[in-house]
Enzyme design. Structure first.
Site, PDB file in Angstrom:
ATOM      1  N   ARG A 252      -3.119   2.705   8.599  1.00 47.68           N
ATOM      2  CA  ARG A 252      -3.454   1.437   8.061  1.00 47.68           C
ATOM      3  C   ARG A 252      -2.196   0.629   8.000  1.00 47.68           C
ATOM      4  O   ARG A 252      -1.042   1.108   8.019  1.00 47.68           O
ATOM      5  CB  ARG A 252      -4.121   1.583   6.716  1.00 47.68           C
ATOM      6  CG  ARG A 252      -5.359   1.953   6.400  1.00 47.68           C
ATOM      7  CD  ARG A 252      -5.608   2.410   5.084  1.00 47.68           C
ATOM      8  NE  ARG A 252      -6.316   3.316   4.743  1.00 47.68           N
ATOM      9  CZ  ARG A 252      -7.759   3.211   4.475  1.00 47.68           C
ATOM     10  NH1 ARG A 252      -8.323   2.030   4.233  1.00 47.68           N
ATOM     11  NH2 ARG A 252      -8.671   4.198   4.032  1.00 47.68           N
TER      12      ARG A 252
ATOM     13  N   MET B 139      -4.996  -7.689   9.191  1.00 48.54           N
ATOM     14  CA  MET B 139      -4.612  -6.813  10.297  1.00 48.54           C
ATOM     15  C   MET B 139      -5.522  -5.460  10.357  1.00 48.54           C
ATOM     16  O   MET B 139      -6.541  -5.477   9.842  1.00 48.54           O
ATOM     17  CB  MET B 139      -3.197  -6.121   9.887  1.00 48.54           C
ATOM     18  CG  MET B 139      -2.207  -7.437  10.376  1.00 48.54           C
ATOM     19  SD  MET B 139      -0.547  -7.008   9.560  1.00 48.54           S
ATOM     20  CE  MET B 139      -0.864  -6.566   7.914  1.00 48.54           C
TER      21      MET B 139
ATOM     22  N   SER C   7       4.501 -43.323 -18.586  1.00 46.95           N
ATOM     23  CA  SER C   7       3.340 -42.498 -18.360  1.00 46.95           C
ATOM     24  C   SER C   7       2.930 -42.481 -16.903  1.00 46.95           C
ATOM     25  O   SER C   7       2.533 -43.601 -16.496  1.00 46.95           O
ATOM     26  CB  SER C   7       2.110 -42.936 -19.224  1.00 46.95           C
ATOM     27  OG  SER C   7       1.096 -41.980 -19.278  1.00 46.95           O
TER      28      SER C   7
ATOM     29  N   CYS D  67      -0.560 -39.081 -17.065  1.00 50.84           N
ATOM     30  CA  CYS D  67      -1.983 -39.160 -17.636  1.00 50.84           C
ATOM     31  C   CYS D  67      -3.045 -39.316 -16.500  1.00 50.84           C
ATOM     32  O   CYS D  67      -4.306 -39.591 -16.791  1.00 50.84           O
ATOM     33  CB  CYS D  67      -2.102 -40.496 -18.541  1.00 50.84           C
ATOM     34  SG  CYS D  67      -1.797 -41.824 -17.642  1.00 50.84           S
TER      35      CYS D  67
ATOM     36  N   LYS E  79       0.772  -1.050   0.038  1.00 53.88           N
ATOM     37  CA  LYS E  79       0.233  -0.068  -0.012  1.00 53.88           C
ATOM     38  C   LYS E  79       0.897   1.385   0.020  1.00 53.88           C
ATOM     39  O   LYS E  79       0.584   2.137  -0.763  1.00 53.88           O
ATOM     40  CB  LYS E  79      -0.903  -0.034   1.216  1.00 53.88           C
ATOM     41  CG  LYS E  79      -1.883   1.136   1.271  1.00 53.88           C
ATOM     42  CD  LYS E  79      -2.523   1.247   2.903  1.00 53.88           C
ATOM     43  CE  LYS E  79      -3.534   0.064   3.033  1.00 53.88           C
ATOM     44  NZ  LYS E  79      -4.673  -0.040   2.100  1.00 53.88           N
TER      45      LYS E  79
ATOM     46  N   ARG F 224      -5.903  -0.852  -7.937  1.00 50.16           N
ATOM     47  CA  ARG F 224      -5.033  -2.243  -8.217  1.00 50.16           C
ATOM     48  C   ARG F 224      -5.383  -2.875  -9.363  1.00 50.16           C
ATOM     49  O   ARG F 224      -6.470  -2.489  -9.972  1.00 50.16           O
ATOM     50  CB  ARG F 224      -5.754  -3.088  -6.833  1.00 50.16           C
ATOM     51  CG  ARG F 224      -7.005  -2.975  -6.587  1.00 50.16           C
ATOM     52  CD  ARG F 224      -7.496  -3.681  -5.322  1.00 50.16           C
ATOM     53  NE  ARG F 224      -9.038  -3.471  -5.275  1.00 50.16           N
ATOM     54  CZ  ARG F 224      -9.689  -3.712  -4.174  1.00 50.16           C
ATOM     55  NH1 ARG F 224      -9.049  -4.082  -2.874  1.00 50.16           N
ATOM     56  NH2 ARG F 224     -10.962  -3.494  -4.193  1.00 50.16           N
TER      57      ARG F 224
ATOM     58  N   HIS G 189     -15.968 -41.500  -9.900  1.00 49.88           N
ATOM     59  CA  HIS G 189     -16.268 -42.030 -11.082  1.00 49.88           C
ATOM     60  C   HIS G 189     -17.119 -40.870 -12.035  1.00 49.88           C
ATOM     61  O   HIS G 189     -16.770 -40.591 -13.166  1.00 49.88           O
ATOM     62  CB  HIS G 189     -17.042 -43.306 -11.142  1.00 49.88           C
ATOM     63  CG  HIS G 189     -17.620 -43.971 -12.507  1.00 49.88           C
ATOM     64  ND1 HIS G 189     -18.722 -43.716 -13.222  1.00 49.88           N
ATOM     65  CD2 HIS G 189     -16.885 -44.455 -13.543  1.00 49.88           C
ATOM     66  CE1 HIS G 189     -18.580 -44.100 -14.395  1.00 49.88           C
ATOM     67  NE2 HIS G 189     -17.770 -44.669 -14.581  1.00 49.88           N
TER      68      HIS G 189
ATOM     69  N   TYR H 295       5.431 -34.368 -21.999  1.00 55.45           N
ATOM     70  CA  TYR H 295       4.065 -34.067 -22.499  1.00 55.45           C
ATOM     71  C   TYR H 295       3.229 -34.207 -21.041  1.00 55.45           C
ATOM     72  O   TYR H 295       3.616 -35.202 -20.051  1.00 55.45           O
ATOM     73  CB  TYR H 295       3.491 -34.911 -23.623  1.00 55.45           C
ATOM     74  CG  TYR H 295       3.208 -36.171 -23.203  1.00 55.45           C
ATOM     75  CD1 TYR H 295       1.932 -36.900 -22.906  1.00 55.45           C
ATOM     76  CD2 TYR H 295       4.128 -37.251 -23.585  1.00 55.45           C
ATOM     77  CE1 TYR H 295       1.768 -37.977 -22.647  1.00 55.45           C
ATOM     78  CE2 TYR H 295       3.782 -38.407 -23.299  1.00 55.45           C
ATOM     79  CZ  TYR H 295       2.488 -38.882 -22.962  1.00 55.45           C
ATOM     80  OH  TYR H 295       2.457 -40.188 -22.619  1.00 55.45           O
TER      81      TYR H 295
ATOM     82  N   GLY I 292      -7.896  -8.111   5.286  1.00 57.05           N
ATOM     83  CA  GLY I 292      -8.567  -7.979   6.350  1.00 57.05           C
ATOM     84  C   GLY I 292      -8.007  -8.927   7.455  1.00 57.05           C
ATOM     85  O   GLY I 292      -8.500  -9.031   8.672  1.00 57.05           O
TER      86      GLY I 292
END
Lengths: 907, 907
Positions: A100, A111, A799, A866, A29, A373, A491, A886, A109
């Site tokens: 602040r 502090m 794989s 995979c 800040k 921001r 599943h 890959y 949130g």
């Protein structure tokens, strides 16, 4: 007592001692406020006490720290007074400040903050007079006393559920005066509150409320430093790996007010559209209001630009007359301020080179920027903004690519609910967002009926307690799947993601009654045929039919993918079991199939009968007879897949699941099967019973099947190679890779290899033709990773099956994890579900070891993944770092994987 | 063509060019024959062709090799001729030789041998004349032709089941002449055989049978070298890790005959008693016989010593008159030869410093030793001989200790069947030798009835398809347990071994019918109450009651254990859940408990009710109420165990199994439970249903229970510490170690630790007393081993649970492995069952890694093993090598582990 060390950095009036490079010292800040000054953005003046002082505070204590700071802080206050033309604690013209916290990284949130500091019995009079608004002044005062009591004097109850002593007093005053809303409190009421608040402070703390603004200021500064070590902050830091030595900076800044009359206003704005990404400045504001009023939604906010205002009026059916008189845009109501704001927003986006989310306040026709921001945005906006900025020459292609969060692409790829329609819909349950997208349909509880309904043109949603491979065709027929049990990798979830089909799984609050063909959710009863809607991206289940719309992939998406291809080292394959899935994935840029599961093919139509014949056979001859029936069907499946993947490698995994998955467990279904097979129910039941296992996951499956029943492997090897030769004859470039599953010892692979190669040699001879193929293995058993050097002697590729590898490395059954996973996540014993995000620390060690050992034996070993993790961005990046060739994932996650892979390459 | 390299080593007449140090060059047999000569033992003379020549044979081919060997081999034959006064191929006085293989290590039956070489149509006449025994001569000749045809000329059919062409001819001749036994063939018959054999050779090979003895010799030498690479030998080498470069040596040795008349004999002898270990020379012989006649059992062999003969006669009820006339000892029939043999046996044992197994032949009153080797012996004999030889000063204590195979100790520790009784018993099935010992009893099929029967004084054997924790008390009541399903590590097997109770598991051929209360084995039907006997050391199941006898541990055993303690680095604990088991183990030398499973305690008596109450409770309060009932029971269990292990550490594992193990699955039992608990059957069924898991092994168990239901952990921690304080008050030195099971992430342990330490602090405060305790974890999940450095931050000790670790590292469910393990062992995909023998290559990597990583964080980390492997010798030795502090095993395996640990320390 000072020591010449600089502890306080001033900013204001276009000048600043700090800049955005000093985040470590000034906090995010403080550094940003300095930077905004430097680029000429009007920011309320102030100063930042460095985070180094936070450490001194803990080392030396409060008194010593104040001594060290005193001179510089006093100088800082003077600096603000000078710019603002106000005086700290003054009766006429009082300066109010905010205090602040601000750490190196944002800890939202966590502090403490104190606003309106500087008010006392004198200053409040000055504020009332100057603002010509006594209610505003007294409301500010009572808020300050309350906040100071809570935050600095520690009167906020530790337990969230306990009542704040100040709120109790407010309730009492409201009750006495028959007032409902805080905003209806009169000046007298507010004055009574201040008096009673101060008394409460004295009662609880034994001390008077400090009237002296300097006492207030030192108290607030100390409180902010103190809040660095409050319990919330400590936990947050531990969770996010933030070292406690970093400390927090403290920024003291002049207060400005948007609620000081009709020449004051407050608003928020975006430099581009956060939903669509369009390059249009937009935002909302309110005259004579505080920032929180814009958000609270009590008053209707007005648009900032005229264009936005006109569009808004049209959507809301507001006449031009009403609009102009009651809801004029800032562009119309304060044109010179709008111009100023517009140029500020251009400057800010230009400077930060990304879409900004601004907060501003207009106090008495003077514009102040309170914050800027990087703006949050939808997946679509993320892509569009990145590509637009690339076109505009603002950022380069690498930066543009890094700007897109891979997981956000998901939103672009699946149909979505119409947002307006959603607002008026009733959510009756929430499950896990198992497979994204939106689906509506009529409820059907049985998979075969889902097929029937679909066949006669109905839209259906399949609702099951859980699904099994037998439900596959029904799942295909449904628009979406809802299950009461099962996690993100159940599943239903896995298959649905593979199909790109919307699925909400594990909606535990739903009670399903198959017999009565109904379900109850949130007290609402649904019968078969009732409409229901699922949001697979959020897990919400809605009553009735919520409108959906298809998402369309545009040029920006294509451009992004092209950039990815430019930078990526890894390429992306897909997990696909059908030509259709293969085609979908190829359209998304998949370069091959990393996992084709042959068992899914076993459920289609007549096949399951042949499969069951094989299972029921008493001897090898019987099994061979049944396998002969399966051969042409498997072959034709493979032909279709090879065609769809013409020119790319297709990794086909040999039969993996335990045989009992192919036979029905319920007596009813066994009866049917007995009839179909012309056998006695007893025989069927006995066979099914004998196949059941205590831990099927660790039982007779994978290559253990092929090694005990070599004829299955023979049939599959033959089907693969015959298919490849068949399509070769049609000019298709088939590149089969035969993958042996569940190898834990080299000898298991060796035995399979012998069978496979012998079979293939036979096929080559019969056909008098040949084709290149590779023979490799899944690495999915811990022992395989541990002995990968040996296994690589025979495996031509690896794989990583990280689903099973995760199951065995953790000892977690995916099917049973539901009994403790939620508790583990809640208690922070697990940070994430390891089946969603690869556990790099544990499972990752085995993956890394497997690759390194494998390549020690076979330096050019081709390696991929995979498991489900192949489509999860952080896991994909890990795969890049451990040098995989890959990743393979379900079709709809291919773009996500491509982006993550490319990002990993440039990171 | 010779090259001065020495290829042939002569021996005979008390001289030899080789010695026992040249095993690599001369093979075990050749080196040993040389050595026997050197120490003055009469051995038929001969020579050995080195194993180097075997490599030359494969490199250069047969012809070249013969050229290189020719001179030395001819010289060797001359050497034999000279000593024996015979001549190779001579018509009058023919020398016959044997040609045998001999590799560096013994490969019994793998390679070829040719006997009686040197016979031809001339030599046979000479032999007949000289022996005055034409039948002997012609029988030798026909045997030689047959063996030569089979072995050298390759006429032995490859497939064992095909008929040998020579046997066919023999059958034909016997049939034609109405002869039943080979021994009844007349000289004429034998002569016909020789002729027809030679014709067969000509017919099949196209060549004449070689009449020239030199041709015969070279053929045989080539055949022996050739047999080094026959399929059997290759497989054997691969199985036993023997490199093919070692090659085989070939030994050519003069034949001697024990069947040349009444002055000839043959026999076998042991320098000490192989069954009991007593230091008494003993053995058997036959006059005018060949070696194989002693073994074949057609004629009754006579004892070598008079003392042995007298004892034999007494056992066999043979009168002294008959004994002396028909079965005199060698000591009586040929006293001077006996004296010679006796001095030879003393010499051999003295030289080899171990009990020897001798083969000898007396040809015409001349003694020849054909072989000496270390004699096989029972476990008891192994211990006694080692300790006796130590006492005799023959070997030192280290050597004595290394002489005992740890696994053989098992035989000493369990009751055994009377050997005589066994001979007349009918084996009806064979299962796995799950827990050694012998048991007889009446068949009972239900655990609760086993208890009842036992209570009324019956001896019972519990017969189940498989057992579960509910059967525990019934198993205790039974003398033995027989199951149709389950492996060496099935519930029945593990529990039985823990109890030191005989168990045969997985006897798959037995069909059990619970309803009819009967079983069928090998066609025999057994009803409830029928007698049955089990041999847990062999897996045999016998019909009826076979007599057993208790084994007694003697001083020798105690002495052995003392030597172990002198050398061992690791110490041994036990896995024990009851004071009784703890005491048994302590008597066997266990120094502490490595694994006390608390769940077994949950099944006893009233407890199961409280456990079920806890499981059925809807909320924490309900669970706490039930746990309060369990607390005093658990506490008193622990008190008993602490008392039994006074002064030693006791590692107590917190609740581990999934909760569904404590509720009945069958409707019948659920009904009973419903009645007992005063709840509806529906409620019970629903709860049981909701607890069932797809893969319970990987489900809601271990610390996952304690982390979701912290009150269980609280109760157990409290019970442990309260018990420790209670016994402390009685002067007992309790050393509790609390072990958290199934940790995979450090956070799981941390959460448990918080609960445990807080509970214990509370107990300390309540009691105003303290006690030292340790808090550690099982390492049984692969991830725990991989992240052991982190886990050691909180764990004060590690105990490797290699049962589960093996399950997860291999992906094998112990309960389901039966469907593929036998096939895997048969196909040599697995060499051993990894649940019996620790897989050092795979699982061992994780164990090693876990220890090293753990000690990196905590250098003095105390580490042990508590899986089944802790009592398996090769696994115990591995534990030593990876620097464990102790191993823990079931009580009856403690001595085995102590021996293996000590052996590892000196190896």
């Amino acid at each position: 007592m000072s020591d010449n060390k600089k502890r306080v950095y001033l900013f204001g009036n276009g000048e600043a001692e700090g800049n955005s490079g000093l985040k470590n010292l000034l906090g995010g800040k403080g550094a940003n406020l300095a930077e905004m000054n430097l680029i000429g953005v009007p920011v309320p003046p102030g100063y930042t006490i460095t985070s180094d002082v936070c450490n001194e505070y803990y080392e030396l204590g409060k008194e010593k720290t104040i001594e060290l700071l005193k001179e510089e802080v006093e100088n800082g206050v003077k600096h603000i007074e000078k710019i603002m033309g106000l005086k700290f604690g003054d009766k006429e013209n009082p300066l109010l400040v905010s205090v602040r916290s601000g750490a190196r990284v944002s800890m939202p949130g966590m502090m403490d903050t104190v606003l309106n500091l500087g008010l006392n019995d004198d200053a409040v009079e000055g504020l009332a007079k100057k603002s010509e608004n006594p209610k505003f002044a007294w409301d500010s005062y009572r808020r300050f006393v309350q906040m100071y009591g809570d935050v600095v004097l520690g009167m906020k109850p530790e337990n969230k559920d306990d009542i704040d002593p100040f709120e109790e007093i407010i309730e009492d005053v409201k009750e006495k005066n028959n007032i409902e809303l805080d905003t209806d409190l009169s000046v007298e009421n507010l004055q009574e509150l201040v008096v009673r608040f101060k008394k409460a402070i004295k009662d609880v703390t034994g001390n008077d409320f400090p009237e002296n603004p300097w006492d207030q200021l030192w108290g607030a500064i100390g409180a902010v430093f103190g809040s660095w070590n409050n319990e919330r902050a400590i936990i947050y830091r531990r969770l996010n790996g933030i070292p406690s030595e970093w400390g927090t900076a403290v920024t003291v800044q002049s207060m400005v007010f948007g609620n000081m009359g009709v020449n004051s206003a407050t608003g928020v704005a975006f430099t581009r559209n956060a939903a669509t990404g369009e390059n249009i400045f937009n935002g909302e504001y309110l005259i004579n209001a505080q920032g929180e009023d814009v958000v609270a939604g009590i008053r209707t906010p007005q648009q900032i630009t005229k264009e936005g205002s006109l569009r808004w009026a049209k959507q809301q059916n507001v006449s031009e007359e009403v609009r102009r008189s009651q809801y004029p845009s800032l562009e119309e109501s304060m044109p010179e301020i709008f111009e100023q704001l517009n140029s500020v927003q251009e400057k800010l986006e230009d400077h930060y080179k990304d879409m900004q989310d601004l907060e501003f306040t207009i106090q008495d026709r003077k514009l102040w920027l309170l914050q800027t921001r990087t703006g949050k945005r939808t997946g679509a906006a993320m892509v569009k903004i990145a590509m637009d900025m690339l076109d505009e020459g603002v950022i380069d292609d690498k930066t543009a690519m890094k700007r897109v969060e891979p997981s956000k692409l998901d939103e672009l790829l699946h149909p979505v609910f119409n947002k307006v329609a959603l607002k008026s819909s009733q959510s009756v349950a929430k499950g896990l967002p198992a497979s994204p997208g939106a689906a509506t349909g009529k409820i059907v509880f049985f998979a075969d009926e889902a097929e029937e309904w679909k066949a006669r043109g109905e839209e259906v949603v399949l609702v099951r307690i859980e699904t099994s491979p037998e439900d596959l065709r029904g799942m295909h027929a449904a628009n979406g799947i809802l299950t009461a049990r099962g996690g993100m990798t159940s599943h239903a979830a896995v298959v649905a993601r593979g199909m790109g089909k919307c699925c909400v799984s594990g909606a535990g609050s739903i009670k399903i009654d198959y017999k009565e063909r109904k379900m109850v959710a949130d007290g609402v009863e649904f019968k078969e045929g009732d409409w229901i809607s699922l949001n697979g991206s959020t897990g919400h289940v809605y009553k009735g039919k919520v409108e959906t719309s298809d998402s369309e992939l545009d040029n920006d998406f294509a451009k992004l993918m092209t950039i990815c291809d430019k930078y990526t080292r890894m390429y992306v394959r897909t997990n696909a079991d059908t030509p259709h899935d293969a085609k979908v994935a190829r359209n998304f840029g998949a370069k091959g199939i990393g996992l084709c599961r042959t068992e899914h093919m076993f459920f289609k139509g007549e096949r399951i009968k042949a499969v069951r014949e094989m299972i029921l056979a008493d001897d090898e001859a019987g099994r061979r007879k049944a396998l002969e029936k399966l051969l042409p069907m498997q072959r034709s499946d493979f032909e279709g897949i090879f065609e769809a993947m013409d020119g790319f490698h297709v990794t086909i995994r040999l039969l993996d699941p335990p045989l009992h998955e192919f036979v029905p467990k319920e007596m009813e279904n066994q009866k049917e099967m007995a009839k179909e097979m012309g056998m006695s129910l007893e025989t069927i039941s006995e066979k099914v019973e004998s196949l059941l296992e205590v831990n099927p996951m660790l039982g007779h499956r994978g290559c253990r099947l092929g090694n005990t029943y070599p004829e299955i492997t023979e049939m599959q090897a033959r089907a693969i190679i015959e298919a490849a030769l068949n399509v070769k004859a049609k000019g298709i470039d088939a590149k089969p890779e035969i993958m042996v599953p569940l190898v834990g010892r080299k000898e298991e692979l060796v035995y399979q290899e012998k069978i496979i190669r012998a079979t293939i040699e036979k096929v080559f001879e019969e056909r008098n033709d040949k084709i290149e193929y590779l023979l490799g293995t899944m690495i999915e058993i811990p022992r395989a990773a541990l002995t990968a050097d040996e296994i690589a002697e025979n495996a031509e590729f690896f794989s990583f099956g990280t689903n099973d590898l995760t199951q065995m490395t953790f000892g977690y059954s995916r099917d049973d994890i539901g009994s403790f996973l939620p508790v583990y996540l809640e208690k922070n014993i697990l940070k994430v579900d390891p089946f969603q995000v690869l556990d790099q620390e544990g499972v990752g060690q085995l993956v890394k070891m497997g690759i390194e050992k494998g390549r020690k034996t076979r330096p050019d070993l081709h390696v991929g993944i995979c498991g489900e993790h192949g489509g999860e961005p952080s896991s994909v990046k890990f795969c890049h770092r451990v040098n995989m060739n890959y990743v393979s994932c379900s079709p709809y996650r291919v773009p996500i994987a491509r982006l993550a892979a490319a990002q990993a390459a440039v990171e």
